[in-house]
Design an enzyme around this catalytic site. Structure first.
Site, mmCIF file in Angstrom:
data_model
loop_
_atom_site.group_PDB
_atom_site.id
_atom_site.type_symbol
_atom_site.label_atom_id
_atom_site.label_comp_id
_atom_site.label_asym_id
_atom_site.label_seq_id
_atom_site.Cartn_x
_atom_site.Cartn_y
_atom_site.Cartn_z
ATOM 1 N N MET A 21 0.906 -1.161 0.014
ATOM 2 C CA MET A 21 -0.169 -0.069 0.168
ATOM 3 C C MET A 21 0.841 1.491 -0.181
ATOM 4 O O MET A 21 0.777 1.947 0.997
ATOM 5 C CB MET A 21 -0.956 0.009 1.149
ATOM 6 C CG MET A 21 -2.020 -0.996 1.094
ATOM 7 S SD MET A 21 -3.382 -0.337 0.010
ATOM 8 C CE MET A 21 -4.146 -1.702 -0.515
ATOM 9 N N HIS A 145 4.739 5.168 1.618
ATOM 10 C CA HIS A 145 3.389 4.244 2.019
ATOM 11 C C HIS A 145 2.107 5.457 2.092
ATOM 12 O O HIS A 145 2.236 6.658 2.713
ATOM 13 C CB HIS A 145 3.867 3.924 3.535
ATOM 14 C CG HIS A 145 2.962 2.561 3.766
ATOM 15 N ND1 HIS A 145 1.366 2.725 3.898
ATOM 16 C CD2 HIS A 145 3.193 1.364 3.715
ATOM 17 C CE1 HIS A 145 0.965 1.312 4.323
ATOM 18 N NE2 HIS A 145 2.063 0.740 4.040
ATOM 19 N N HIS A 146 1.069 4.855 1.705
ATOM 20 C CA HIS A 146 -0.222 5.624 1.615
ATOM 21 C C HIS A 146 -0.902 5.802 2.926
ATOM 22 O O HIS A 146 -1.294 6.724 3.075
ATOM 23 C CB HIS A 146 -1.136 4.621 1.016
ATOM 24 C CG HIS A 146 -2.010 5.414 -0.045
ATOM 25 N ND1 HIS A 146 -2.723 6.735 0.340
ATOM 26 C CD2 HIS A 146 -2.940 5.104 -1.067
ATOM 27 C CE1 HIS A 146 -3.354 7.064 -0.358
ATOM 28 N NE2 HIS A 146 -3.582 6.410 -1.281
ATOM 29 N N ALA A 147 -0.145 5.274 3.988
ATOM 30 C CA ALA A 147 -0.549 5.661 5.488
ATOM 31 C C ALA A 147 0.022 7.043 5.718
ATOM 32 O O ALA A 147 -0.316 7.648 6.624
ATOM 33 C CB ALA A 147 -0.234 4.700 6.732
ATOM 34 N N ASN A 315 -3.988 11.143 5.239
ATOM 35 C CA ASN A 315 -4.992 11.025 4.132
ATOM 36 C C ASN A 315 -6.134 11.704 4.759
ATOM 37 O O ASN A 315 -6.649 11.555 5.656
ATOM 38 C CB ASN A 315 -5.293 9.474 4.016
ATOM 39 C CG ASN A 315 -4.176 8.793 3.080
ATOM 40 O OD1 ASN A 315 -4.174 8.639 2.057
ATOM 41 N ND2 ASN A 315 -3.236 8.306 4.024
#
Length: 554
Positions: A21, A145-147, A315
């Protein structure tokens, strides 16, 4: 010390072996603007070292709460090693576009090390045979990382390591900020206890927000302000994915895309891009004899970050559903229909509430969210569910002025995102300095021929520009070899190959008494010569008029 939001943590929980991810910008640089035509790797390392303070993402790592009783924390890495994160590699010869795509796809398929800050940068040399690029170009593939970031905050990180002029400003001499002390296990457990006490109140607040939203949606459907898209069609991209990826991209002129949008009433650049994606998917699935009767649906992430919070990472996104109208053949009619669908989707999104999804993830207990996501992924339940979207199309507007790193000018910009079970195809739309690109990544088993899909994007774009009436030849990845031309006695121009062929025919006619070998006899009807098939290029692209043979590898 900063705690992850519920949505940030969801990207951690959803990460499994076959589905890393992270998101990743891919930028290509021309070092001729440096004055020396060279950018050394140690100069790039120094650029990162001078800019680490511009974003907290670079030096912070995860601290997990015991038993997942609360969302994880970001803490500063006391043993940060820049040279672990910034790496130097090169393409083997000849160094063409397809080789770059294969390398990027392989790097993108590898998960990040969770014991370190969640990013890696790869400086890639050897791009001398990529069509349209000057000699000496290099690329940088940056995985984050998308986090840690979404598309909007990712643009800010890209800005942190780039300059607006070829000569970078001198680094500011500042004292390093104090080291952020990470919480111990007891402190995290105490914080989790207090957070879980507040969870029922947050859940009750979410329910009170959800009831009015449901009423607004019901009223909007009844008044025909928008429509629900209902059950989605299943395609080859809506199943369990493998750990392997493919990558490709198509480049377009932003000014011409803006000109195309004028052909449909009220259309936007995003509508044009969505209609091109819809056209490409239609061509690709028609070739596989797998095009559903009903339209495919794209999920379009929407930034819901408030204006006062533009500098934050993490996000803050919601999601819109937009029909790509793959059921419409005519490209101009498809553009108008996509625009109408987008207008209705925006109205639906406003009725639901832009931040409802982010609030929902924040209200769920961390251990429950982690258990639910991992159970769905581990059991195959996610792959077997009816698809929510057929693909993702995210549009991340970039700067419309030139950017430089270490004096080298950015000449191309692309984006990559994550694939997951039931979502095996991801499109990232990026714009930069008058250009706009549609990049895609997919499960390799679902799309064994990325070069063909890349050409489908160009063909859909060309079909739309012809329908609009714009005379333009789309860019191609093919490098064609020009034949040496000579001047004949009649003043016309012909290739050396054609001249040799003519001379051979003349000798043959002389030997046979004036009759050419294979010439029709009197009283017979000459047979039509078969049309030769065009040669397939090494890059996998093709003419829009001729369908190439399909390949089963990258």
């Amino acid at each position: 010390m900063h705690q992850l939001s519920g949505l940030d943590a969801t990207f951690l929980y959803a990460e499994v072996n076959n589905s890393p991810m992270h998101i990743a910008p891919l930028t290509i640089y021309d070092p001729s603007t440096t004055g020396t035509d060279v950018v050394r790797f140690k100069d790039i390392l120094q650029t990162f070292a001078n800019r680490l303070h511009r974003s907290p993402v670079f030096k912070r790592k995860l601290a997990m709460v015991p038993l997942n009783l609360d969302q994880p924390y970001w803490v500063e890495d006391e043993n940060f090693d820049l040279e672990f994160h910034v790496r130097h590699i090169a393409l083997p010869k000849p160094g063409d576009w397809r080789q770059l795509c294969i390398l990027v796809a392989r790097l993108h398929a590898r998960p990040l090390d969770r014991a370190r800050p969640l990013w890696e940068a790869y400086v890639i040399e050897g791009l001398d045979n990529v069509a349209g690029l000057p000699k000496g170009c290099f690329a940088m593939f940056l995985k984050i990382h998308h986090a840690a970031i979404d598309g909007a905050s990712g643009v800010e990180i890209i800005s942190a390591i780039h300059d607006l002029t070829p000569v970078p400003p001198p680094p500011r001499e500042e004292a390093p900020p104090p080291m952020d002390r990470g919480p111990g296990n007891l402190e995290m457990l105490w914080r989790a206890y207090k957070a879980n006490l507040r969870a029922p109140l947050q859940l009750a607040r979410l329910v009170t927000q959800g009831i009015p939203a449901w009423r607004r949606v019901h009223a909007g459907v009844k008044a025909k302000k928008f429509r629900t898209l209902g059950e989605k069609e299943r395609t080859r991209f809506n199943a369990a994915i493998s750990p392997h990826r493919v990558f490709g991209a198509a480049d377009f002129d932003l000014a011409l895309v803006r000109q195309m949008k004028e052909a449909a009433t009220g259309a936007t650049v995003n509508d044009v891009i969505l209609s091109i994606v819809g056209g490409a998917l239609r061509l690709y699935l028609l070739d596989k004899q797998e095009l559903p009767e009903r339209s495919l649906v794209a999920g379009a992430p929407v930034n819901v970050r408030p204006q006062t919070d533009t500098g934050s990472a993490g996000n803050q996104v919601s999601m819109m559903s937009i029909a790509l109208r793959t059921d419409i053949t005519d490209p101009l009619a498809r553009l108008q229909a996509v625009h109408d669908e987008a207008v209705g989707s925006k109205a639906y999104h406003q009725a639901v509430g832009a931040r409802l999804m982010t609030d929902m993830t924040q209200s769920l207990p961390a251990e429950l969210a982690a258990l639910a996501v991992r159970a769905a992924l581990g059991s195959g339940l996610m792959a077997g569910m009816k698809p929510i979207f057929n693909t993702i199309v995210t549009n991340v507007p970039g700067p419309q002025v030139p950017l430089y790193m270490g004096g080298a000018k950015v000449v191309r910009s692309y984006g990559l995102g994550p694939c997951a079970d039931n979502l095996g195809l991801f499109h990232a739309v990026t714009s930069y300095n008058g250009q706009i690109a549609i990049a895609f990544q997919a499960c390799r088993q679902m799309m064994p021929d990325p070069g063909f899909y890349e050409q489908c994007l160009y063909d859909a774009y060309k079909a739309l520009q012809q329908a609009v009436g714009i005379q333009l030849q789309p860019k191609t990845r093919v490098k064609t070899k020009t034949k040496t031309k000579i001047k004949t006695k009649t003043g016309t121009r012909a290739t050396t190959k054609a001249r040799a062929k003519t001379q051979a025919k003349t000798k043959s006619r002389a030997k046979s008494g004036g009759k050419e070998s294979g010439a029709p006899q009197a009283g017979t009807t000459p047979k039509a010569k078969p049309v030769p098939k065009p040669a397939r290029s090494k890059t996998g692209t093709r003419s829009s008029a001729v369908r190439p043979k399909r390949t089963t590898s990258q």
